[in-house]
Motif scaffolding. Structure first.
Motif, PDB file in Angstrom:
ATOM      1  N   THR A 148       0.826  -1.209   0.000  1.00 37.00           N
ATOM      2  CA  THR A 148       0.000   0.000   0.000  1.00 37.00           C
ATOM      3  C   THR A 148       0.861   1.260   0.000  1.00 37.00           C
ATOM      4  OG1 THR A 148      -1.784  -1.129   1.182  1.00 37.00           O
ATOM      5  CG2 THR A 148      -1.769   1.276   1.254  1.00 37.00           C
ATOM      6  N   CYS A 149       1.886   1.279   0.839  1.00 36.20           N
ATOM      7  CA  CYS A 149       2.734   2.475   0.930  1.00 36.20           C
ATOM      8  C   CYS A 149       3.535   2.693  -0.354  1.00 36.20           C
ATOM      9  CB  CYS A 149       3.665   2.369   2.137  1.00 36.20           C
ATOM     10  SG  CYS A 149       2.789   2.482   3.716  1.00 36.20           S
ATOM     11  N   ARG A 150       3.987   1.625  -0.967  1.00 39.24           N
ATOM     12  CA  ARG A 150       4.693   1.776  -2.244  1.00 39.24           C
ATOM     13  C   ARG A 150       3.749   2.303  -3.323  1.00 39.24           C
ATOM     14  NH1 ARG A 150       8.523  -3.710  -2.567  1.00 39.24           N
ATOM     15  NH2 ARG A 150      10.093  -2.970  -1.081  1.00 39.24           N
ATOM     16  N   TYR A 151       2.519   1.829  -3.306  1.00 42.19           N
ATOM     17  CA  TYR A 151       1.527   2.289  -4.287  1.00 42.19           C
ATOM     18  C   TYR A 151       1.209   3.765  -4.076  1.00 42.19           C
ATOM     19  CZ  TYR A 151      -2.926   2.564  -6.800  1.00 42.19           C
ATOM     20  OH  TYR A 151      -3.943   2.929  -7.648  1.00 42.19           O
ATOM     21  N   LEU A 152       0.979   4.161  -2.814  1.00 33.97           N
ATOM     22  CA  LEU A 152       0.635   5.547  -2.521  1.00 33.97           C
ATOM     23  C   LEU A 152       1.780   6.504  -2.835  1.00 33.97           C
ATOM     24  CD1 LEU A 152      -1.287   5.109   0.867  1.00 33.97           C
ATOM     25  CD2 LEU A 152      -2.275   5.650  -1.378  1.00 33.97           C
TER      26      LEU A 152
END
Length: 420
Positions: A148-152
């Motif tokens: 999720t953090c990489r995507y955001l």
């Protein structure tokens, strides 16, 4: 008419290692280790192992580990294993950096806590409501948080000035302070390299030099957690959920509520540790920034026998070994090999006194190898320095495994009314 005497059941002791070490004994052990460290420093000339800078760095690196460990402590005292601390820390780093970049560092702290708590809510729903295996849920949280953090990051930091998909722009610092007069005086004493006096000065100097306000908050959370968990009715009810939830329910405790609260507080602590990494330790969000500190925090909690004081000592130990990788690690780690070899000699004497022949012989063999390693080399490979925090984690857990007592219902599934 005879009266039958029914013997009261005796409390089962968790083994010989279940006895707690009294505070005077603990302080004596710490003082002895400090004296040995000073001796090793004088022999090797590795003055950096107790320098003010080394201790200040160790404190800064210990704080995220300690906060993650506190998170694990709250959850597991309520009976929920929280392997997802690493993922909650990751969420804390991203949300803390994102909000810190937008609205300032203190707002980032709040969002970091909220980010960790958000991951904890998912873990609580899975484990408390649906009785999903705690380990499986925690691992899933870690994977989900990382992805999720990489995507955001691709939608936020990649298009920001000085940012990228793996790094945020620089974030405003929370600032730091030193205690006027005392910090300089301790630094001067430490620079004289006197026996023991300079080592104590370095240790104390690290606590009062270039300290972030968030560091003070984090340290205060350790005694606060102890007071809440062991000195309030709320803490008693929460801990009863981790020891015997069926008995707690029979006394009117809403076990679900307390488990949810404990896990959410746990995630908040882990998120605060992640925000500390992004806002204090580096002033920037980096992909992979946590570097397994959530797992090391869990190890610190286990090393501390699920107690805040022991957890703090474990976090300090792991933070110190981690700091060796940043400040002259090769020379300092070489000196610590000698310190470890000497400590193992005392371990051999203790085991022999307890008449544990096989462990004593094995410890003596390891001590001899450590002495040979120290005498046969002038420095250690860089790879060993980098791996030191993780090696220490494994050693500490393996040596202390027989001296631990976790909450009895930790990790066990619970359903309301199951005791009827």
């Amino acid at each position: 008419m005879t009266t039958a005497t029914i013997a009261k059941p005796q409390a089962v002791r968790p083994g010989k290692g279940g006895r707690r070490v009294s505070l005077p004994v603990l302080l004596l052990i710490i003082a002895g280790i400090l004296v040995l460290t000073s001796v090793v420093r004088m022999i090797t000339g590795a003055h950096g192992i107790t320098s003010t800078g080394q201790m200040s760095t160790a404190l800064r690196l210990a704080i995220p580990i300690g906060l993650a460990g506190l998170g694990g402590l709250w959850a597991e005292r309520a009976g929920v294993i929280n392997i997802g601390l690493e993922g909650m820390m990751i969420l804390g780093t991203w949300f803390g950096a994102w909000a810190g970049y937008q609205w300032g560092p203190w707002t980032g702290v709040v969002f970091g806590v909220a980010g960790g708590a958000l991951g904890a809510v998912l873990h609580a729903i899975a484990t408390v409501t649906f009785n999903v295996n705690h380990i499986v849920s925690g691992v899933a949280i870690n994977i989900l948080a990382l992805g999720t953090c990489r995507y955001l990051s691709k939608f936020t930091f990649e298009h920001a000035p000085q940012g990228s998909s793996k790094q945020s722009p620089p974030i405003e610092s929370l600032g730091s302070f030193s205690v006027p007069g005392l910090s300089d005086w301790l630094g001067t004493l430490n620079a004289k390299h006197w026996f023991l006096v300079s080592d104590v000065a370095g240790l104390l100097g690290g606590l009062v030099t270039d300290v972030s306000p968030l560091t003070v908050v984090a340290i205060a959370l350790v005694p606060l957690s102890w007071w809440v968990l062991w000195r309030t009715a709320f803490g008693l009810r929460l801990r009863s959920c981790g020891e015997n939830p069926v008995a707690a329910e029979s006394l009117g405790v809403n076990v679900y509520t307390y488990k949810y609260l404990a896990v959410i507080i746990s995630g908040g602590f882990a998120g605060l540790g992640g925000a500390f990494l992004a806002l204090v330790a580096s002033n920037v969000y980096l992909d992979g920034q946590t570097a397994g500190r959530g797992y090391i925090g869990l190890a610190a909690m286990i090393f501390g026998n699920w107690m805040p004081g022991g957890l703090a000592l474990g976090a300090g130990l792991f933070g110190y070994t981690d700091s060796l990788n940043l400040r002259g690690g090769i020379t300092n780690v070489h000196a610590l090999i000698l310190l470890l070899a000497i400590l193992l000699v005392f371990g051999v004497a203790y085991l022999a006194w307890r008449k544990k022949v096989v462990p004593a012989v094995a410890t003596a063999a390891v001590s001899a190898l450590m002495f040979a390693w120290y005498l046969g080399t002038n420095e250690v490979p860089k790879q060993v320095v980098t791996a030191t925090p993780y090696i220490v984690t494994l050693l500490v857990l393996s040596l202390s495994a027989q001296h631990l007592r976790m909450p009895k219902a930790n990790g066990q599934p619970y359903r309301k009314g199951q005791g009827k």
